[in-house]
Scaffold this active site. Structure first.
Site, PDB file in Angstrom:
ATOM      1  N   PRO A   1      61.404  68.537  50.960  1.00 24.18           N
ATOM      2  CG  PRO A   1      62.762  67.071  49.737  1.00 24.18           C
ATOM      3  CD  PRO A   1      62.025  68.362  49.652  1.00 24.18           C
TER       4      PRO A   1
ATOM      5  CD  GLU B   1      68.074  67.470  40.906  1.00 27.30           C
ATOM      6  OE1 GLU B   1      68.425  67.067  42.034  1.00 27.30           O
ATOM      7  OE2 GLU B   1      67.513  66.748  40.058  1.00 27.30           O
TER       8      GLU B   1
ATOM      9  NE  ARG C   1      39.219  64.402  56.800  1.00 29.71           N
ATOM     10  CZ  ARG C   1      39.187  64.223  58.107  1.00 29.71           C
ATOM     11  NH1 ARG C   1      40.043  64.861  58.880  1.00 29.71           N
ATOM     12  NH2 ARG C   1      38.316  63.413  58.662  1.00 29.71           N
TER      13      ARG C   1
ATOM     14  CG  ASP D   1      37.648  60.657  60.640  1.00 26.04           C
ATOM     15  OD1 ASP D   1      36.961  59.682  60.994  1.00 26.04           O
ATOM     16  OD2 ASP D   1      37.397  61.370  59.672  1.00 26.04           O
TER      17      ASP D   1
END
Ligand code: JCE
Length: 246
Positions: free
Chosen positions: A89, A117, A155, A170
Site C-alpha cells: 500500500p 504486517e 491485455r 477500452d
C-alpha cells in the site's frame, strides 16, 4: 510474450486464477509465462517457517527475509534479466500506463507478495524492488494485487485479445469511460436497446457511442475530463453536450 514470477506464501490463491478465461488462453497460446514460487520451499527449518514476530514487539507477524532472498536467487539463477516488484500500500499507484509498460516488458516481472504486517524491511534494502500499490485501501496480502497487475498487463501483449484494437478502445485506454453495450435480446423486461444500434448506419453508431462515452464520463467520472490526455476534440464536444443539458 510476458514472463512473470509470483513469490508467495499462498500459491493456491494464484493457480486457479491463471487457469481461467483470458489468462489461461494467453498461457495456452504461449503469450504469458507465469511461474509461481511457494515461499515455504525456500525455508530451511523443519516447520518451513516463512514468518516471524516483529522485533520491538507488537501485534502481527512479518515475512522473514531469507526465504524471499532465496526465492529471488533461484529465479535469478535462470539467467534472465528481472524486474522486481513488491506489492504494497506504500507503493507508487498502479495505472493503465504501468500496465502498458509491464505488458511490453522484456524482463521477467517478479512479483513479491507480502502477507500479515508486510515483509522484513531488509527485503527493500537488499533487493531494491519497485514498490507498487493497486489503490488506497489495505488488503491482507499482495497476491490479489499481483494478479490484478498481471491481468491488466497481459491485455497489452499482442495476440492476447482477439482484436488488437480492443485494448486501445477500452475504457481508460484514453481518458474516457466506455459507451453502453447491448446484446440480444432486443427487448428484455420491457427494456429496449437504442434504435441507432440496429440502423446499420455505422457513422451514426460511431457518433452515438462517442457521445455516450462523453456523457458517461461527465456523469460518473468528471475528474477524468480534467486530465491532459483528453483531446481538444473531446473537450469541445463535451462543452457542447454540457451546454445542451438542462
Ligand atoms: C499487504 C498490510 C499495510 C499492514 C502485505 C497489503 C496493496 N494496494 C494494496 N493494498 N494492500 C496491499 C498489500 C500488499 C502486500 C501486503 N499487507 C497487509 N498492509 C499495513 C498490513 C501485507
Amino acid at each position: 510474450m510476458m514472463k512473470c514470477d509470483v513469490v508467495t506464501l499462498f500459491p493456491e490463491m494464484i493457480h486457479p486464477v491463471l487457469a481461467q478465461s483470458m489468462l489461461k488462453r494467453a498461457r495456452d497460446k504461449g503469450l504469458l509465462d507465469v511461474r509461481v514460487h511457494d515461499l515455504r520451499d525456500f525455508t530451511e527449518d523443519k516447520h518451513r517457517t516463512a514468518d516471524d514476530h516483529p522485533y520491538g514487539g507488537g501485534a502481527g507477524m512479518v515475512l522473514k527475509p531469507e526465504p524471499i532472498f532465496r526465492a529471488v536467487d533461484a529465479i535469478r539463477a535462470g539467467g534472465e534479466p528481472l524486474r522486481l516488484i513488491l506489492t504494497s500500500p506504500q507503493g507508487r499507484p498502479f495505472t493503465q500506463q504501468l500496465a502498458f509498460e509491464f505488458g511490453g516488458e522484456t524482463r521477467r516481472l517478479v512479483f513479491i507478495c507480502g502477507r500479515y504486517e508486510g515483509v522484513d524491511e531488509r527485503v527493500r534494502e537488499g533487493l531494491d524492488p519497485e514498490e507498487v500499490s493497486i489503490g488506497d485501501y489495505v488488503l491482507t496480502g499482495g497476491e490479489l494485487p499481483a494478479l490484478v497487475m498481471i491481468d491488466a498487463a497481459v491485455r497489452w501483449v499482442p495476440g492476447v485479445l482477439g482484436d488488437p484494437e480492443s485494448a486501445k478502445e477500452d475504457s481508460f485506454a484514453g481518458t474516457l469511460l466506455d459507451y453502453p453495450h447491448y446484446t440480444r435480446p432486443a427487448t428484455v423486461r420491457g427494456l429496449a436497446i437504442p434504435e441507432v444500434l440496429t440502423s446499420g448506419n455505422h457513422e451514426a453508431i460511431r457518433d452515438w457511442r462517442r457521445k455516450q462515452a462523453l456523457l458517461n464520463t461527465l456523469k460518473k467520472r468528471p475528474d477524468l475530463l480534467e486530465k491532459p490526455g483528453c483531446t481538444d476534440e473531446e473537450r469541445k464536444r463535451l462543452e457542447e453536450l454540457n451546454s445542451k443539458r438542462k
